[in-house]
Design a protein around this motif. Structure first.
Motif, PDB file in Angstrom:
ATOM      1  N   ASP A  26      27.039  36.419 -16.652  1.00 56.21           N
ATOM      2  CA  ASP A  26      26.614  35.148 -16.073  1.00 56.21           C
ATOM      3  C   ASP A  26      25.746  34.392 -17.067  1.00 56.21           C
ATOM      4  O   ASP A  26      24.572  34.174 -16.854  1.00 56.21           O
ATOM      5  N   SER A  45      15.845  32.552  -8.143  1.00 49.92           N
ATOM      6  CA  SER A  45      17.030  31.858  -8.678  1.00 49.92           C
ATOM      7  C   SER A  45      18.294  32.687  -8.560  1.00 49.92           C
ATOM      8  O   SER A  45      19.375  32.224  -8.935  1.00 49.92           O
ATOM      9  N   TYR A  93      23.802  36.544  -9.047  1.00 55.06           N
ATOM     10  CA  TYR A  93      23.673  36.026 -10.402  1.00 55.06           C
ATOM     11  C   TYR A  93      22.420  35.167 -10.475  1.00 55.06           C
ATOM     12  O   TYR A  93      22.083  34.454  -9.536  1.00 55.06           O
ATOM     13  N   HIS A 104      20.913  31.936 -11.818  1.00 51.64           N
ATOM     14  CA  HIS A 104      21.560  30.694 -12.234  1.00 51.64           C
ATOM     15  C   HIS A 104      20.974  30.097 -13.505  1.00 51.64           C
ATOM     16  O   HIS A 104      21.585  29.233 -14.117  1.00 51.64           O
ATOM     17  N   ARG A 132      27.929  30.686  -7.006  1.00 49.42           N
ATOM     18  CA  ARG A 132      27.385  29.519  -7.704  1.00 49.42           C
ATOM     19  C   ARG A 132      27.509  28.292  -6.802  1.00 49.42           C
ATOM     20  O   ARG A 132      28.359  27.418  -7.004  1.00 49.42           O
ATOM     21  N   ARG A 184      21.479  34.176  -6.746  1.00 50.27           N
ATOM     22  CA  ARG A 184      22.322  33.883  -5.588  1.00 50.27           C
ATOM     23  C   ARG A 184      23.658  34.603  -5.757  1.00 50.27           C
ATOM     24  O   ARG A 184      24.084  34.888  -6.867  1.00 50.27           O
TER      25      ARG A 184
END
Length: 424
Positions: A423, A162, A276, A278, A167, A164
């Motif tokens: 984040d 998850s 980050y 998500h 965003r 990346r």
């Protein structure tokens, strides 16, 4: 607001963890805000929870560029879209109000009505402790059947898919876990040092074999493999490929180009530096602090992976060898390789492909069209007529100067004073 109506239901907050908490702790009542009857808690209790989170993760500041007003943070925390939301206003009212009785007793409001608040400086102390325990365990206690080591790696890489860079919805464009497609024909290079003309001739006669990963009988221990386990060490350009060998001035190196024969799943440690996760975090989660530390620790992990190992210190490779073994054999789904920055050539990228990718024995399990699934093949192959001989003329050293007092370096010195990139 009438005290007997001062309740809020789980449907009026956006934070998923908080919703579940209200369902678990609340009682059926008519919500003051949406007028629906369902599980709800008092505004006083919700405000206490918000206050605990504020004390844990925020601090006062007088700097406008760093801080925000209380209602901004409360709205973010509750998952409300608008700072003017009635619920946000009521919670903030509880946080900044001090009763006359409290004032007479010398008390004061928990927060300032017009104060500015910013995220506290959080260093991944617990995550670093876990990392040091992991290194100590595999280097000085037990590498094989090290259950605690496996548990640490499962905790560290548990949701790596998850992560990346940006965003966005393009999972492969910015994802830390990437798919390298054979159809893209990405150039990969591998090199070998030649100590004599005879060495160069032997490679030139059969470059597909001599430049490929060595057979298991000749595989020496390296950053991502123990002795006897062959892997493919390569780079995305020839300069990096040559630099990684650290050849002597006057020496010779031969490099060749390779290409993928099937799609591969790889973990890009360079992308991890700016990535980050998500999945949103909830400040009401008791594990929130540790989850934050894990995310922050992972963003420094690239430095731990790519750091050069000095001669006669090869035992330091044990840590990265175990990580590579976990990613290639224990993680689900397993990885075919890893990408990380070169320590020898600034801006260069290295790639390591694990044993099951370069082995003829397991190739049939993971073949992709257009190859015949009944015909074993490796995941990478040499591109004919791509040999280049490099004569080493000079080596460029780059270094940083810093005063030395003999004192130990702060182990957390790599972390900035303040977090401006949370984040949640």
């Amino acid at each position: 607001m009438d005290d007997q109506d001062a309740v809020v239901c789980y449907g009026c907050v956006g934070d998923e963890y908080l919703k579940a908490l209200i369902k678990n702790e609340g009682a059926s009542a008519k919500c003051f805000y949406c007028k629906k009857k369902r599980k709800a808690i008092t505004i006083e209790l919700l405000s206490d929870w918000v206050a605990d989170a504020m004390w844990s993760f925020f601090e006062n500041t007088s700097v406008w560029e760093r801080g925000d007003e209380l209602n901004f943070h409360v709205a973010e925390m509750l998952g409300c879209d608008d700072t003017d939301d009635a619920l946000v206003g009521d919670v903030c009212g509880e946080l900044v109000t001090c009763s006359h009785w409290d004032i007479r007793q010398g008390g004061e409001a928990r927060f300032e009505e017009f104060g500015l608040y910013m995220p506290r400086q959080l260093r991944p102390i617990e995550a670093e402790r876990k990392w040091q325990d992991f290194r100590t365990g595999i280097m000085h206690k037990s590498r094989f059947f090290n259950q605690s080591g496996k548990q640490f790696l499962e905790w560290l890489f548990g949701s790596i898919d998850s992560f990346r860079n940006l965003r966005t919805s393009d999972l492969n464009e910015d994802a830390v876990v990437r798919t390298l497609k054979a159809s893209d024909c990405r150039e990969l290079f591998r090199a070998r040092e030649c100590k004599s003309l005879d060495d160069a001739r032997v490679i030139a006669i059969n470059p597909a074999e001599k430049l490929a990963a060595p057979p298991k009988e000749k595989a020496r221990a390296g950053r991502m493999n123990p002795e006897g386990v062959p892997v493919f060490y390569g780079a995305f350009d020839r300069k990096t490929c040559v630099a990684e060998l650290r050849p002597a001035i006057g020496g010779s190196v031969i490099s060749g180009q390779f290409r993928l024969t099937r799609d591969l799943r790889v973990l890009d440690f360079q992308r991890l530096e700016d990535a980050y996760e998500h999945a949103p975090l909830s400040l009401f989660d008791p594990e929130c602090r540790l989850k934050m530390e894990r995310r922050r620790f992972l963003r420094t992990f690239h430095q731990k992976i790519k750091s050069p190992v000095l001669p006669n210190q090869e035992h330091e490779y044990l840590t990265t060898q175990v990580i590579a073994e976990y990613l290639s054999t224990q993680h689900t789904p397993r990885f075919d390789g890893v990408i990380f920055s070169s320590a020898q050539n600034s801006g260069g990228l290295n790639i390591v492909l694990f044993a099951h990718v370069i082995s003829m024995e397991s190739a049939g399990e993971v073949l992709r069209p257009p190859h015949d699934p009944n015909k074993p093949t490796r995941g990478i192959e040499y591109v004919p007529e791509t040999l280049v001989r490099h004569k080493i003329k000079e080596v460029d050293y780059k270094f940083d100067d810093e005063g030395h007092t003999g004192n130990d370096v702060d182990p957390f010195g790599q972390y900035p004073d303040h977090d401006d990139d949370w984040d949640w």
